[in-house]
Design a protein around this motif. Structure first.
Motif, PDB file in Angstrom:
ATOM      1  N   PHE A  26       0.851  -1.207   0.000  1.00 10.76           N
ATOM      2  CA  PHE A  26       0.000   0.000   0.000  1.00 10.76           C
ATOM      3  C   PHE A  26       0.880   1.247   0.000  1.00 10.76           C
ATOM      4  N   ALA A  27       0.293   2.333  -0.470  1.00 12.30           N
ATOM      5  CA  ALA A  27       0.993   3.621  -0.497  1.00 12.30           C
ATOM      6  C   ALA A  27       0.543   4.451   0.696  1.00 12.30           C
ATOM      7  N   LEU A  28       1.481   5.133   1.305  1.00 17.65           N
ATOM      8  CA  LEU A  28       1.149   6.018   2.434  1.00 17.65           C
ATOM      9  C   LEU A  28       0.701   7.375   1.909  1.00 17.65           C
ATOM     10  N   ASP A  29      -0.302   7.944   2.550  1.00 14.59           N
ATOM     11  CA  ASP A  29      -0.749   9.299   2.222  1.00 14.59           C
ATOM     12  C   ASP A  29       0.445  10.245   2.285  1.00 14.59           C
ATOM     13  N   LYS A  30       0.485  11.209   1.371  1.00 15.39           N
ATOM     14  CA  LYS A  30       1.636  12.127   1.345  1.00 15.39           C
ATOM     15  C   LYS A  30       1.560  13.186   2.432  1.00 15.39           C
ATOM     16  N   ASP A  31       0.387  13.368   3.011  1.00 14.62           N
ATOM     17  CA  ASP A  31       0.212  14.418   4.019  1.00 14.62           C
ATOM     18  C   ASP A  31       0.261  13.810   5.416  1.00 14.62           C
ATOM     19  N   LEU A  32       1.230  14.237   6.216  1.00 13.93           N
ATOM     20  CA  LEU A  32       1.396  13.680   7.562  1.00 13.93           C
ATOM     21  C   LEU A  32       0.205  13.966   8.462  1.00 13.93           C
ATOM     22  N   VAL A  33      -0.387  15.122   8.294  1.00 13.49           N
ATOM     23  CA  VAL A  33      -1.550  15.451   9.125  1.00 13.49           C
ATOM     24  C   VAL A  33      -2.712  14.508   8.806  1.00 13.49           C
ATOM     25  N   SER A  34      -2.871  14.185   7.536  1.00 18.98           N
ATOM     26  CA  SER A  34      -3.929  13.229   7.143  1.00 18.98           C
ATOM     27  C   SER A  34      -3.656  11.848   7.736  1.00 18.98           C
ATOM     28  N   ILE A  35      -2.392  11.420   7.692  1.00 23.94           N
ATOM     29  CA  ILE A  35      -2.051  10.121   8.292  1.00 23.94           C
ATOM     30  C   ILE A  35      -2.392  10.154   9.776  1.00 23.94           C
ATOM     31  N   SER A  36      -2.011  11.250  10.422  1.00 25.05           N
ATOM     32  CA  SER A  36      -2.247  11.381  11.859  1.00 25.05           C
ATOM     33  C   SER A  36      -3.724  11.256  12.201  1.00 25.05           C
ATOM     34  N   GLU A  37      -4.566  11.825  11.357  1.00 25.87           N
ATOM     35  CA  GLU A  37      -6.000  11.856  11.663  1.00 25.87           C
ATOM     36  C   GLU A  37      -6.766  10.642  11.140  1.00 25.87           C
ATOM     37  N   TYR A  38      -6.328  10.085   9.988  1.00 25.62           N
ATOM     38  CA  TYR A  38      -7.194   9.115   9.314  1.00 25.62           C
ATOM     39  C   TYR A  38      -6.602   7.716   9.119  1.00 25.62           C
ATOM     40  N   PHE A  39      -5.285   7.521   9.353  1.00 29.50           N
ATOM     41  CA  PHE A  39      -4.695   6.203   9.071  1.00 29.50           C
ATOM     42  C   PHE A  39      -5.379   5.124   9.905  1.00 29.50           C
ATOM     43  N   ASN A  40      -5.869   4.106   9.229  1.00 28.07           N
ATOM     44  CA  ASN A  40      -6.547   2.975   9.885  1.00 28.07           C
ATOM     45  C   ASN A  40      -7.613   3.438  10.890  1.00 28.07           C
ATOM     46  N   ALA A  41      -8.360   4.461  10.504  1.00 32.47           N
ATOM     47  CA  ALA A  41      -9.378   5.023  11.401  1.00 32.47           C
ATOM     48  C   ALA A  41     -10.529   4.065  11.664  1.00 32.47           C
ATOM     49  N   LYS A  42     -10.640   3.016  10.830  1.00 32.22           N
ATOM     50  CA  LYS A  42     -11.724   2.037  11.024  1.00 32.22           C
ATOM     51  C   LYS A  42     -11.404   1.070  12.158  1.00 32.22           C
ATOM     52  N   LYS A  43     -10.242   1.250  12.780  1.00 36.42           N
ATOM     53  CA  LYS A  43      -9.857   0.484  13.983  1.00 36.42           C
ATOM     54  C   LYS A  43      -9.683  -1.010  13.712  1.00 36.42           C
ATOM     55  N   GLY A  44      -9.154  -1.329  12.536  1.00 40.78           N
ATOM     56  CA  GLY A  44      -8.828  -2.723  12.244  1.00 40.78           C
ATOM     57  C   GLY A  44      -7.447  -3.065  12.783  1.00 40.78           C
ATOM     58  N   LEU A  45      -6.947  -4.254  12.434  1.00 41.04           N
ATOM     59  CA  LEU A  45      -5.596  -4.646  12.824  1.00 41.04           C
ATOM     60  C   LEU A  45      -4.579  -3.784  12.099  1.00 41.04           C
ATOM     61  N   SER A  46      -3.394  -3.641  12.680  1.00 42.76           N
ATOM     62  CA  SER A  46      -2.340  -2.894  11.999  1.00 42.76           C
ATOM     63  C   SER A  46      -1.950  -3.617  10.716  1.00 42.76           C
ATOM     64  N   PRO A  47      -1.754  -2.873   9.620  1.00 44.60           N
ATOM     65  CA  PRO A  47      -1.316  -3.523   8.379  1.00 44.60           C
ATOM     66  C   PRO A  47       0.158  -3.918   8.414  1.00 44.60           C
ATOM     67  N   PHE A  48       0.916  -3.376   9.389  1.00 42.47           N
ATOM     68  CA  PHE A  48       2.357  -3.622   9.431  1.00 42.47           C
ATOM     69  C   PHE A  48       2.661  -4.978  10.069  1.00 42.47           C
ATOM     70  N   GLN A  49       3.306  -5.857   9.290  1.00 42.81           N
ATOM     71  CA  GLN A  49       3.683  -7.182   9.771  1.00 42.81           C
ATOM     72  C   GLN A  49       5.100  -7.121  10.367  1.00 42.81           C
ATOM     73  N   ASN A  50       5.636  -8.273  10.744  1.00 42.04           N
ATOM     74  CA  ASN A  50       6.928  -8.262  11.443  1.00 42.04           C
ATOM     75  C   ASN A  50       8.122  -7.985  10.530  1.00 42.04           C
ATOM     76  N   THR A  51       7.887  -7.911   9.227  1.00 44.50           N
ATOM     77  CA  THR A  51       8.946  -7.650   8.244  1.00 44.50           C
ATOM     78  C   THR A  51       8.395  -6.676   7.216  1.00 44.50           C
ATOM     79  N   GLY A  52       9.203  -5.722   6.774  1.00 41.95           N
ATOM     80  CA  GLY A  52       8.674  -4.815   5.767  1.00 41.95           C
ATOM     81  C   GLY A  52       9.670  -3.785   5.283  1.00 41.95           C
ATOM     82  N   MET A  53       9.208  -3.027   4.283  1.00 43.47           N
ATOM     83  CA  MET A  53      10.019  -1.960   3.706  1.00 43.47           C
ATOM     84  C   MET A  53       9.110  -0.841   3.228  1.00 43.47           C
TER      85      MET A  53
END
Length: 413
Positions: free
Chosen positions: A220-247
């Motif tokens: 997935f691509a991260l939103d370019k706006d940090l404020v948007s990430i701060s307010e809306y990232f995974n706002a639906k309260k699901g599990l974190s998309p980040f697994q134990n390995t990544g880039m």
């Protein structure tokens, strides 16, 4: 080849420095350790006693001007896990206004203001970082990845349990390496691709191999706006998309779950116990044994809150005493002191049950014996240091691989 210059932040008693300088490929040119909640700066005193006071800062990093920090090739640190939310953008500035006291933004500020940005970052945190905060799982890590991406870094991460690679302690931490776009390694990552880098070719994968089978693959691509990430990232309260390995490369995330692949020698708790006589205070008195047994045991009982509300409480039993033929459980900051506790380590010896000595706790983190011994520092404080420390062997091994990859590409034969 010339050593890489290191800046060590949130240095504690010097775990990163021990691991990196032991490879003989790195030289720490500046360090900072400041404990805001204590009058006596014990950790900084130990650091200075072991490494000298030259180029060491015992000042709140938020108040240290970037101009006072010398240029360096590698920035390292085990920074506190906090709430990284972004309050607002600053006008006419590339900076961001995070909450005061949130030390991630000090790293961000140094990277932003440095004209000669460090080639690499090597950071450590509790694995909870990947799923914090609880109401927006993964948001904090997303903010970090996006801000590092904006600063020109590709970031790889892995949750490593030291014991799964033969080390003496079951200590699970997330380690991440970042590579600046000016480095040949950044370009190598672009050519190699995230998946191959994470599974076989990368710095962490070369050092700590994983199996070929992966689970929960996500792109997935991260939103370019940090404020948007701060307010809306995974706002639906699901599990974190980040697994134990990544880039994260150019704001694009590839992440999946891997399993360790290791069949080398293993160190267990018995291997690190002192052979000589230890402080008699470490032994558990027979009169205290009942308390220890209760705290370590399984419980199903009704408890009362201060307000008088009754509730059902239950918890499973702990191994008591600790198994000597296995790696130890994770050291916690409250490991010191005589009082009975559910979480302190207790071992059976020929002379009776006892707690672990400061030297044994140091060995579990692969520190040199008596690294934290200093006049005026009690054993409980030494235990606290180790509860906060990292496993030096992980840093040493990753540092060695990073230098090898750096020198092979920077100065080909």
């Amino acid at each position: 080849m010339q050593k890489l210059k290191v800046c060590e932040l949130f240095a504690g008693v010097g775990g990163f420095r021990l691991g990196l300088e032991h490879t003989d490929h790195y030289k720490v040119v500046w360090s900072n350790q400041w404990e805001p909640s204590t009058k006596t700066q014990h950790a900084s005193k130990v650091y200075e006693a072991r490494f000298g006071s030259e180029s060491h800062s015992n000042q709140n990093i938020e108040e240290v001007p970037t101009s006072e920090i010398p240029d360096h090739d590698l920035l390292v640190g085990g920074f506190p896990c906090q709430d990284y939310s972004v309050a607002t953008s600053l006008k006419n500035s590339k900076g961001l206004l995070g909450k005061k006291g949130v030390l991630w933004w000090s790293i961000h500020r140094i990277l932003s203001e440095k004209k000669n940005k460090p080639k690499y970052l090597f950071l450590e945190n509790v694995d909870r970082l990947l799923k914090s905060p609880s109401n927006q799982r993964g948001r904090d890590f997303a903010l970090m990845l996006r801000s590092l991406s904006d600063l020109g870094y590709a970031v790889e991460w892995r949750v490593i349990n030291a014991a799964e690679y033969g080390m003496p302690q079951r200590r699970r931490r997330v380690f991440f390496l970042a590579y600046h776009k000016s480095t040949p390694l950044f370009k190598t990552i672009q050519k190699t691709g995230a998946t191959d880098w994470l599974l076989t070719d990368g710095t962490i994968a070369t050092t700590f191999p994983v199996g070929e089978t992966v689970e929960n693959v996500q792109h997935f691509a991260l939103d370019k706006d940090l404020v948007s990430i701060s307010e809306y990232f995974n706002a639906k309260k699901g599990l974190s998309p980040f697994q134990n390995t990544g880039m994260c490369l150019n704001g694009n995330v590839t992440t999946f779950k891997t399993a360790p692949s290791f069949d080398g020698p293993k160190t267990v708790l018995a291997d690190i116990l002192e052979k000589k006589a230890v402080n008699p205070d470490l032994f558990i008195d027979d009169t205290e044994l009942e308390k220890w047994t209760y705290l370590k045991g399984a419980k199903k009982e009704i408890r009362k809150t201060v307000a008088g509300f009754e509730y059902h409480y239950s918890e499973g039993s702990m191994v008591f005493p600790d198994a000597l033929d296995q790696p130890s459980r994770t050291i916690i900051t409250g490991e010191g002191g005589k009082s009975p506790s559910r979480f302190k380590h207790v071992v059976q010896t020929s002379k009776g049950l006892r707690r672990l000595s400061p030297v044994e706790l140091e060995r579990l983190n692969m520190f040199p014996d008596n690294h934290t011994q200093l006049e005026g520092i009690p054993d409980a404080k030494r235990a606290f240091f180790m509860g906060n420390a990292l496993v030096v062997g992980i840093v040493e091994r990753i540092g060695s691989t990073l230098f090898r990859k750096h020198s092979k590409i920077e100065e080909p034969l």
